[in-house]
Design an enzyme around this catalytic site. Structure first.
Site, PDB file in Angstrom:
ATOM      1  N   LYS A 121      -0.008 -59.507  18.107  1.00  0.00           N
ATOM      2  CA  LYS A 121       0.793 -58.197  17.962  1.00  0.00           C
ATOM      3  C   LYS A 121       1.990 -58.314  18.826  1.00  0.00           C
ATOM      4  O   LYS A 121       2.034 -59.127  19.861  1.00  0.00           O
ATOM      5  CB  LYS A 121      -0.064 -56.967  18.703  1.00  0.00           C
ATOM      6  CG  LYS A 121       0.061 -55.557  18.168  1.00  0.00           C
ATOM      7  CD  LYS A 121      -0.394 -55.337  16.954  1.00  0.00           C
ATOM      8  CE  LYS A 121       0.141 -54.190  16.311  1.00  0.00           C
ATOM      9  NZ  LYS A 121      -0.587 -53.606  15.045  1.00  0.00           N
ATOM     10  N   ASP A 148       4.543 -51.920  12.445  1.00  0.00           N
ATOM     11  CA  ASP A 148       3.381 -50.789  12.869  1.00  0.00           C
ATOM     12  C   ASP A 148       4.365 -49.650  13.261  1.00  0.00           C
ATOM     13  O   ASP A 148       5.362 -49.446  12.555  1.00  0.00           O
ATOM     14  CB  ASP A 148       2.907 -51.568  14.284  1.00  0.00           C
ATOM     15  CG  ASP A 148       1.698 -50.974  14.851  1.00  0.00           C
ATOM     16  OD1 ASP A 148       0.698 -51.081  14.332  1.00  0.00           O
ATOM     17  OD2 ASP A 148       1.742 -50.211  15.758  1.00  0.00           O
ATOM     18  N   ASN A 188       3.733 -43.816   8.142  1.00  0.00           N
ATOM     19  CA  ASN A 188       3.648 -44.572   6.966  1.00  0.00           C
ATOM     20  C   ASN A 188       2.107 -44.547   6.554  1.00  0.00           C
ATOM     21  O   ASN A 188       1.795 -44.431   5.328  1.00  0.00           O
ATOM     22  CB  ASN A 188       3.746 -46.109   7.365  1.00  0.00           C
ATOM     23  CG  ASN A 188       3.518 -47.067   6.258  1.00  0.00           C
ATOM     24  OD1 ASN A 188       2.585 -47.773   6.431  1.00  0.00           O
ATOM     25  ND2 ASN A 188       4.273 -47.203   5.255  1.00  0.00           N
ATOM     26  N   TRP A 200       1.137 -41.154   5.060  1.00  0.00           N
ATOM     27  CA  TRP A 200       1.871 -40.947   3.877  1.00  0.00           C
ATOM     28  C   TRP A 200       0.916 -41.600   2.400  1.00  0.00           C
ATOM     29  O   TRP A 200       0.451 -40.955   1.638  1.00  0.00           O
ATOM     30  CB  TRP A 200       3.116 -41.387   3.568  1.00  0.00           C
ATOM     31  CG  TRP A 200       3.689 -41.646   2.470  1.00  0.00           C
ATOM     32  CD1 TRP A 200       4.397 -40.794   1.710  1.00  0.00           C
ATOM     33  CD2 TRP A 200       4.065 -43.009   1.616  1.00  0.00           C
ATOM     34  NE1 TRP A 200       4.873 -41.169   0.672  1.00  0.00           N
ATOM     35  CE2 TRP A 200       4.852 -42.585   0.479  1.00  0.00           C
ATOM     36  CE3 TRP A 200       3.743 -44.246   2.171  1.00  0.00           C
ATOM     37  CZ2 TRP A 200       5.069 -43.664  -0.447  1.00  0.00           C
ATOM     38  CZ3 TRP A 200       4.099 -45.224   1.085  1.00  0.00           C
ATOM     39  CH2 TRP A 200       4.758 -44.866   0.141  1.00  0.00           C
TER      40      TRP A 200
HETATM   41  P1  NDP Z   1       4.684 -44.901  11.866  1.00  0.00           P
HETATM   42  O1  NDP Z   1       5.832 -45.139  12.698  1.00  0.00           O
HETATM   43  O2  NDP Z   1       5.096 -44.766  10.422  1.00  0.00           O
HETATM   44  O3  NDP Z   1       3.936 -43.322  12.273  1.00  0.00           O
HETATM   45  C1  NDP Z   1       3.255 -43.226  13.550  1.00  0.00           C
HETATM   46  C2  NDP Z   1       2.986 -41.778  13.795  1.00  0.00           C
HETATM   47  O4  NDP Z   1       2.135 -41.538  14.730  1.00  0.00           O
HETATM   48  C3  NDP Z   1       3.923 -40.846  13.682  1.00  0.00           C
HETATM   49  O5  NDP Z   1       3.645 -39.787  13.275  1.00  0.00           O
HETATM   50  C4  NDP Z   1       4.312 -40.804  15.019  1.00  0.00           C
HETATM   51  O6  NDP Z   1       4.899 -39.841  15.721  1.00  0.00           O
HETATM   52  C5  NDP Z   1       2.821 -40.702  15.741  1.00  0.00           C
HETATM   53  N1  NDP Z   1       2.942 -40.997  17.060  1.00  0.00           N
HETATM   54  C6  NDP Z   1       3.280 -42.316  17.566  1.00  0.00           C
HETATM   55  N2  NDP Z   1       2.774 -42.226  18.764  1.00  0.00           N
HETATM   56  C7  NDP Z   1       2.431 -40.999  19.122  1.00  0.00           C
HETATM   57  C8  NDP Z   1       2.000 -40.367  20.338  1.00  0.00           C
HETATM   58  N3  NDP Z   1       2.128 -41.412  21.356  1.00  0.00           N
HETATM   59  N4  NDP Z   1       1.449 -39.220  20.376  1.00  0.00           N
HETATM   60  C9  NDP Z   1       1.597 -38.767  19.255  1.00  0.00           C
HETATM   61  N5  NDP Z   1       1.874 -39.239  18.119  1.00  0.00           N
HETATM   62  C10 NDP Z   1       2.400 -40.364  18.210  1.00  0.00           C
HETATM   63  O7  NDP Z   1       3.512 -45.859  12.363  1.00  0.00           O
HETATM   64  P2  NDP Z   1       2.343 -46.066  11.377  1.00  0.00           P
HETATM   65  O8  NDP Z   1       2.046 -44.897  10.350  1.00  0.00           O
HETATM   66  O9  NDP Z   1       2.513 -47.621  10.683  1.00  0.00           O
HETATM   67  O10 NDP Z   1       1.132 -46.370  12.285  1.00  0.00           O
HETATM   68  C11 NDP Z   1       0.161 -45.263  12.546  1.00  0.00           C
HETATM   69  C12 NDP Z   1      -0.909 -45.838  13.122  1.00  0.00           C
HETATM   70  O11 NDP Z   1      -1.563 -46.660  12.208  1.00  0.00           O
HETATM   71  C13 NDP Z   1      -0.694 -46.703  14.340  1.00  0.00           C
HETATM   72  O12 NDP Z   1      -1.952 -46.605  15.294  1.00  0.00           O
HETATM   73  C14 NDP Z   1      -0.863 -48.265  13.885  1.00  0.00           C
HETATM   74  O13 NDP Z   1      -1.134 -49.217  14.805  1.00  0.00           O
HETATM   75  C15 NDP Z   1      -1.734 -48.095  12.869  1.00  0.00           C
HETATM   76  N6  NDP Z   1      -1.705 -49.363  11.698  1.00  0.00           N
HETATM   77  C16 NDP Z   1      -0.589 -49.150  10.946  1.00  0.00           C
HETATM   78  C17 NDP Z   1      -0.610 -50.166  10.049  1.00  0.00           C
HETATM   79  C18 NDP Z   1       0.837 -50.260   9.034  1.00  0.00           C
HETATM   80  O14 NDP Z   1       0.586 -51.057   8.046  1.00  0.00           O
HETATM   81  N7  NDP Z   1       1.778 -49.802   9.135  1.00  0.00           N
HETATM   82  C19 NDP Z   1      -1.740 -51.020   9.528  1.00  0.00           C
HETATM   83  C20 NDP Z   1      -2.936 -50.590  10.251  1.00  0.00           C
HETATM   84  C21 NDP Z   1      -2.938 -49.939  11.493  1.00  0.00           C
HETATM   85  P3  NDP Z   1       6.461 -40.471  16.830  1.00  0.00           P
HETATM   86  O15 NDP Z   1       6.931 -41.428  16.251  1.00  0.00           O
HETATM   87  O16 NDP Z   1       7.213 -39.180  16.753  1.00  0.00           O
HETATM   88  O17 NDP Z   1       5.599 -40.507  18.142  1.00  0.00           O
HETATM   89  O1  2IT Z   2      -2.396 -52.826  12.901  1.00  0.00           O
HETATM   90  C1  2IT Z   2      -2.148 -53.283  11.805  1.00  0.00           C
HETATM   91  O2  2IT Z   2      -2.964 -53.990  11.214  1.00  0.00           O
HETATM   92  C2  2IT Z   2      -0.718 -53.394  11.325  1.00  0.00           C
HETATM   93  N1  2IT Z   2       0.131 -52.930  11.843  1.00  0.00           N
HETATM   94  C3  2IT Z   2      -0.301 -54.400  10.093  1.00  0.00           C
HETATM   95  C4  2IT Z   2      -0.197 -55.796  10.491  1.00  0.00           C
HETATM   96  C5  2IT Z   2       0.268 -56.824   9.438  1.00  0.00           C
HETATM   97  O3  2IT Z   2       0.456 -57.949   9.878  1.00  0.00           O
HETATM   98  O4  2IT Z   2       0.488 -56.379   8.353  1.00  0.00           O
END
Ligand code: NDP
Ligand code: 2IT
Length: 445
Positions: free
Chosen positions: A124, A164, A238, A241
């Site tokens: 990470k 992420d 993401n 959505w």
């Molecule tokens: P995005 O940046 O697209 O969205 C993150 C969301 O979480 C936003 O709504 C953001 O709002 C909110 N958020 C972030 N930090 C905080 C905080 N401290 N308090 C409250 N809300 C918060 O990220 P993703 O959708 O990609 O990621 C969301 C989660 O999913 C994370 O835990 C990530 O590690 C996990 N994840 C993502 C993957 C991916 O492929 N993208 C894969 C697997 C897991 P704001 O930015 O305003 O704080």
């Molecule tokens: O937490 C996760 O699994 C991710 N943010 C995706 C990692 C990746 O390499 O696609």
């Protein structure tokens, strides 16, 4: 294995790294019996070697803002374990980022990636850079500065970063451009790339789709499905959505979204154009969810509160770590929620998980539920290696099958006497066994 002694020693070495220690403890508690029954793991020092990252790179990124001011951020890459494949895991840009958070995420990623059945190790990275309110030009300069340091450590067969929180298609583009210029080659060094330069169809949707596929499998164990189910989501990024799109397709109703400012309750359901509006909200770089209620007047904004007080059947937290606490879990259970699938990484506190397990809720932990994102990154790597693109249907079918397989692995290793499936235990044991056995095969390194 004495878990308290192990954790005390680890805390002495890494004081204050709360999230990292939390993630390690959870895995250790799940695999305690496996360690007792398999003395070969202790004999080879597997636990001691697994809980420390292989290496950590910390660097600074000086960059010039549009106002001419010089800014300095910290950058990190935690390469945790590459027993089963190249290091693999996302980059997070958020002001809260620190070493503890990235070590917890890198540690979780080892087991998650093992569960996907694809050959990927765990890593990470990220930065405390705050994309909020930054111009595209500033984000580009920052990404270029970040890659100027990172490129030496990564490569398509070495370490393959992705997105992420705060890192989506735009940032991956700027990062990839700089890598290509420095390395003078076009390779699959990052995943989540644009579709015209090596990206995979379905990668943007994959984490959310995968989370819903996993929840579908959990519901099926009770003879249930998403049709007519009320679903609470948190976050509006993401993952949220993708989940919203798939839930709508399967006949469920998404009642809530959330941001750091509070949550939205939309009794008519987040569907159609409202789902696409989430993308606009995120792209605005404002990082608040409140404007949704102004755009769609049927919805109500609740400032400073968590969505878990809204009665629902299924809850899918998709925002960030430790966003769902014991009180939230109590609210969900007493309002009849019977299935919780973690779209985010470690969104439930240990106390919340205890409430879910005590009440026999179907509880899917992040490393299993959200593995569809990195699994599809793995499929992007396969396509890059073959230098061809699979059609959408092929990627989606593979993703769906991977999520079914992960569910099956959790059931195999997590079914308790009496039939209750402890998915936390199942995911941790299945992921651990794969990595630990490979480490045994490869010797002490
Ligand atoms: P995005 O940046 O697209 O969205 C993150 C969301 O979480 C936003 O709504 C953001 O709002 C909110 N958020 C972030 N930090 C905080 C905080 N401290 N308090 C409250 N809300 C918060 O990220 P993703 O959708 O990609 O990621 C969301 C989660 O999913 C994370 O835990 C990530 O590690 C996990 N994840 C993502 C993957 C991916 O492929 N993208 C894969 C697997 C897991 P704001 O930015 O305003 O704080
Ligand atoms: O937490 C996760 O699994 C991710 N943010 C995706 C990692 C990746 O390499 O696609």
């Amino acid at each position: 294995m004495n878990i308290d002694n192990l954790m005390n020693d680890l805390e002495k070495k890494h004081p204050g790294e709360a999230e990292y220690l939390q993630a390690v403890r959870e895995v250790m508690e799940s695999i305690e019996d496996v360690i007792t029954d398999n003395p070969q793991f202790n004999a080879a020092g597997i636990i001691e070697r697994l809980i420390e990252p292989d290496r950590v790179l910390i660097f600074k990124i000086p960059w010039v803002g549009d106002d001419g001011e010089v800014n300095v951020n910290l950058g990190f890459r935690v390469q945790f374990n590459n027993a089963i494949g190249p290091y693999k895991g996302g980059l997070r840009f958020h002001p809260s980022v620190n070493l503890s958070i990235l070590k917890f995420l890198g540690f979780e990623q080892i087991f998650k990636n093992a569960l996907t059945t694809l050959p990927m190790g765990g890593a990470k990275g990220g930065s405390d850079f705050d994309p909020k309110g930054k111009s595209d030009a500033e984000i580009m300069r920052f990404c270029q500065g970040f890659m100027l340091e990172l490129w030496k450590l990564i490569g398509p067969e070495t370490d393959v970063p992705a997105g992420d929180i705060g890192v989506g298609g735009k940032e991956i583009g700027y990062l990839y451009g700089m890598y290509k210029k420095l390395a003078r080659e076009h390779t699959g060094v990052l995943t989540g790339k644009g579709i015209n330069w090596g990206g995979s169809l379905i990668r943007p949707e994959a984490t959310g789709f995968g989370a819903v596929y996993f929840a579908q499998e959990m519901l099926a164990t009770k003879g249930e499905n998403f049709q007519g189910k009320r679903v609470c989501l948190s976050g509006f990024g993401n993952v949220a959505w993708g989940a919203a799109r798939k839930i709508q397709e399967l006949g469920g109703k998404v009642l809530t979204l959330s941001g750091p400012d509070g949550y939205i309750y939309d009794p008519e359901g987040v569907s159609g154009e409202k789902i696409e509006y989430m993308l606009e909200l995120r792209a605005s770089n404002q990082d608040i969810v409140q404007p949704y209620a102004e755009e769609f007047p049927g919805a109500k904004f609740h400032a400073g509160k968590h969505p878990w007080e809204v009665p629902c059947d299924v809850a899918i937290p998709c925002a960030t770590q430790n966003e769902l606490n014991e009180e939230d879990a109590g609210n969900l259970v007493s309002n009849g929620c019977f299935c919780v699938a973690e779209g985010a990484n470690m969104p439930s506190t240990p106390e919340a998980i205890e409430v879910f397990l005590e009440n026999k809720v179907l509880f899917g932990p992040g490393k299993a539920v959200n593995a569809g994102g990195v699994a599809t990154s793995g499929l992007e790597m396969s396509q890059n290696a073959m230098k061809l693109n699979w059609p959408e249907e092929e990627v989606d079918t593979r993703l769906h099958q991977i999520m079914k397989n992960i569910h099956e692995a959790c059931v195999k290793h997590g079914t308790e006497a009496g039939g209750f499936v402890n998915y936390v235990k199942g995911a941790n044991i299945a992921g651990f066994l794969k990595v630990a056995n490979v480490m045994l095969d490869q010797g002490v390194l």
